[in-house]
Design a protein around this motif. Structure first.
Motif, short mmCIF file in Angstrom:
data_model
loop_
_atom_site.label_atom_id
_atom_site.label_comp_id
_atom_site.label_asym_id
_atom_site.label_seq_id
_atom_site.Cartn_x
_atom_site.Cartn_y
_atom_site.Cartn_z
N ALA A 85 -33.60 41.98 -4.32
CA ALA A 85 -33.32 42.74 -3.66
C ALA A 85 -33.40 44.41 -3.99
O ALA A 85 -32.63 43.91 -4.79
N ILE A 110 -33.16 47.59 -0.34
CA ILE A 110 -31.83 47.74 -0.01
C ILE A 110 -31.47 48.78 0.87
O ILE A 110 -30.86 48.38 2.32
N MET A 111 -32.35 49.91 1.20
CA MET A 111 -32.18 51.16 1.65
C MET A 111 -32.67 50.87 3.01
O MET A 111 -32.19 51.64 3.82
N LEU A 164 -33.96 47.99 -4.92
CA LEU A 164 -32.99 49.72 -4.32
C LEU A 164 -33.57 49.49 -2.84
O LEU A 164 -33.24 50.17 -2.09
N PRO A 165 -35.26 50.35 -2.62
CA PRO A 165 -35.94 49.81 -1.43
C PRO A 165 -35.42 49.62 -0.65
O PRO A 165 -35.64 49.94 1.12
N LYS A 211 -30.74 48.50 5.56
CA LYS A 211 -29.29 48.99 6.99
C LYS A 211 -30.53 49.99 8.57
O LYS A 211 -29.60 50.14 8.96
#
Lengths: 382, 256
Positions: free
Chosen positions: B188, B193-194, B190-191, B197
């Motif tokens: 996953a 993960i963001m 970082l973009p 949500k």
């Protein structure tokens, strides 16, 4: 009110980097350490995972994240290989001067391209004759019509051999000392730029470190970041932003050294029992754990202050975090080698590499002594 | 094509398992939870199928307690478009399959991917029960999935006994369960993960799906494997030791 909880996103980020480190970095860290080869593939992968250039604003397509995320990433990367951590995180040094001080146009021109491909930027401050006394640098910049002309040499420049862009600090007049410094963006392929050979370093051998010479290198005036004379302040505020992540890399390396030592202490038997049964070993491990916790807290606090834009406090806390974490990690790594005994002194086990790697954190981005100067000046200020 | 990926949240492979006092299950207090690794293969394969077909959506679905939403978040962070959480703490695989089948019907799923088994209870039956309930074809231990460009036909390669392989052709809708080695699941980012949500997790209760909490299967009497006995060290003269070793290998270990 005090809160130490990370957000779900930050926890997921740490988890992801840990996976990346376990699967992709740890298995090859010793190989790169031995060969000194540059880990292009791993840097590309780190870039794809979004672990580089975090501070680029969202309106340019970046993530617009703060220093705390860099701290979280670097602690995890540092637990795998500190040399790679340096290679992966040094774009921040090259880009923060522009992000913090550049115009919108400059940010778009010099920073946005870093979102499109895994290219690298280097920060060129230190010189053969100017290290801790950075204000005394002698690389010269002269205005000539629409251009700046740069002459001089830089030393110990991280990623220099593979960077696309240099952020160069030069003086317009050495007599002005720190107030005569300018910050200029120089494309790596500019005419007159020449690179030295990679340095054959004691540790962090997966990072590329070289000298650079500028011989009548011309850049357009639009490449000046901030105003003439602001260069030194720009360099120092940049370092405030990068010290907590660099310190966090040392925290990660110390954590790894401690975990290797714990595992070994449970396995190694002397006097018919695991050496972990001996209080001499137990107390070494306990001290390691306490100092790692303390280092992490300082890094988090310094990052938090920066993300809150409380710059005056952040300047001091970054110095605390960097000084403490670097010295602490050196102690932890040395003790880890001690727990491993003779085996720890060989390349059979990963702790000697950590000891060599963390030594550099006491030196680069402001030595432990320079951090103490920052701290003591704040203490003695009237 | 709406690809549904059926995933399960399981204890991390390095978890030190402890059994509950009444032997009804494992202690879950200190457990670190992950997406079952075979299900990660299924998520990756679904994302690749969507990229290949250049259309459709990937939905991750799980049946489990509140905490199972973390597994869905992982799937969303890897790149799934939406998620469905059936909040139901049950170990009855028939109930789980019924819930998945109802969700897939409600949400117009056109194919179901899953791992060949979850790494906690290793039962490997939910995909087959679900296929049966939907009256869809299914196959497992799949090491390669190839869609026709129309997205209707699909050919899978199966491993037989480790290295032998054969192929099976089917049409969608169908259920495909993946084995290890089919792909290397992406991290996953970082973009990712963001972005996760901002994606929706649809929540159903069993009653929303017309199901009642009456398990057909019941788990009980969990036991840890017996602790390994310490080895035996022979002593004495070498010829005597050899004789003793051969005797023990023949009579006790029964390996010669």
């Amino acid at each position: 009110m005090i809160g130490f909880a990370l957000t779900d996103d930050q926890l997921a980020l740490a988890e992801m980097v840990r996976k990346f480190v376990d699967n992709d970095i740890i298995p090859v860290a010793a190989k790169y350490d031995e060969s000194g080869e540059f880990p292009h593939e791993l840097i590309k992968k780190a870039w794809e995972l979004g672990l580089m250039n975090l501070a680029i604003p969202q309106n340019l397509g970046g993530l617009g994240l703060g220093v705390l995320e860099d701290v979280i990433i670097n602690e995890e990367l540092g637990a795998g290989c500190l040399g790679m951590t340096t290679s992966i995180s040094v774009n921040n040094l090259g880009l923060y001067p522009i992000l913090l001080n550049g115009t919108d146009k400059q940010i778009e021109q010099f920073v946005a391209p870093f979102l499109k491909s895994p290219i690298l930027a280097s920060f060129c401050l230190t010189e053969p004759g100017s290290g801790s006394d950075a204000g005394s640098l002698s690389t010269h910049a002269k205005e000539d019509g629409d251009h700046w002309v740069i002459n001089g040499s830089k030393m110990w420049i991280t990623n220099a051999g593979f960077a696309n862009q240099f952020t160069v600090f030069a003086t317009v007049n050495r007599e002005l000392k720190a107030r005569g410094i300018v910050c200029l963006v120089v494309p790596a392929d500019a005419k007159g730029v020449s690179l030295g050979k990679p340095e054959n370093k004691m540790g962090q051998r997966a990072s590329d470190t070289r000298a650079i010479t500028f011989d009548n290198v011309r850049v357009p005036k639009s490449h000046l970041i901030g105003k003439v004379g602001e260069g030194f302040r720009i360099a120092l505020t940049t370092l405030d932003h990068t010290r907590p992540p660099i310190a966090a890399g040392a925290v990660g390396a110390a954590r790894a050294a401690m975990n290797y030592a714990i595992k070994y202490a449970k396995e190694r038997k002397q006097f018919n029992q695991p050496i972990a049964n001996f209080q001499g070993i137990q107390f070494m491990l306990a001290d390691m754990a306490t100092s790692i916790e303390a280092g992490r807290l300082m890094c988090h606090k310094a990052a938090w202050l920066l993300d809150q834009e409380r710059h005056a406090e952040a300047n001091l806390m970054s110095a605390h975090a960097k000084r403490f974490s670097a010295d602490m990690a050196m102690q932890v790594a040395t003790d880890a080698v001690q727990i491993f005994g003779g085996y720890g002194y060989t390349k059979e086990y990963p702790v000697e590499k950590i000891m060599r790697d963390v030594k550099l954190v006491q030196i680069y981005e402001g030595t432990s002594q320079v951090q103490r100067i920052v701290i003591s000046r704040a203490l003695l200020k009237d | 094509m709406n690809i549904f990926v059926c995933i399960k949240q399981v204890p991390d492979t390095e978890t030190k398992i402890r059994i509950k006092g009444d032997k009804s299950g494992i202690e879950t207090n200190d457990v670190k939870w992950i997406v079952s690794p075979y299900d990660e293969f299924a998520i990756e394969e679904a994302l690749r199928a969507k990229a290949f077909l250049k259309t459709g959506t990937v939905t991750v679905v799980t049946v489990g307690p509140d905490r199972a939403v973390e597994a869905l978040r992982t799937g969303l962070a890897m790149g799934a478009d939406t998620a469905v959480h059936v909040r139901w703490e049950t170990s009855c695989n028939v109930s789980i399959a019924k819930a998945v089948a109802e969700v897939v019907k409600k949400e117009n799923g056109s194919v179901i991917f899953s791992g060949k088994q979850a790494i906690d209870d290793d039962q490997g039956v939910v995909f087959a029960y679900t296929a049966e309930l939907l009256n869809w074809p299914s196959t497992s231990t799949v090491s390669k999935v190839e869609f026709g460009t129309d997205g209707k036909s699909v050919t899978v390669e199966k491993e037989v006994d480790g290295s032998a392989r054969h192929k099976i052709a089917m049409n969608t809708p169908c259920v495909i369960a993946m084995t290890k080695g089919i792909n290397a699941p992406r991290y996953a980012s970082l973009p990712g993960i963001m972005a996760a949500k901002k994606k929706t997790v649809k929540v159903y209760s069993p009653s929303d799906l017309g199901l009642s909490d009456s398990p057909l299967l019941k788990d009980f009497d969990y036991e840890l494997p017996p602790e390994r006995k310490a080895g035996i060290k022979l002593s004495g003269e070498i010829p005597a030791q050899v004789a003793e070793l051969v005797k023990r290998l023949r009579e006790e270990a029964k390996v010669i």
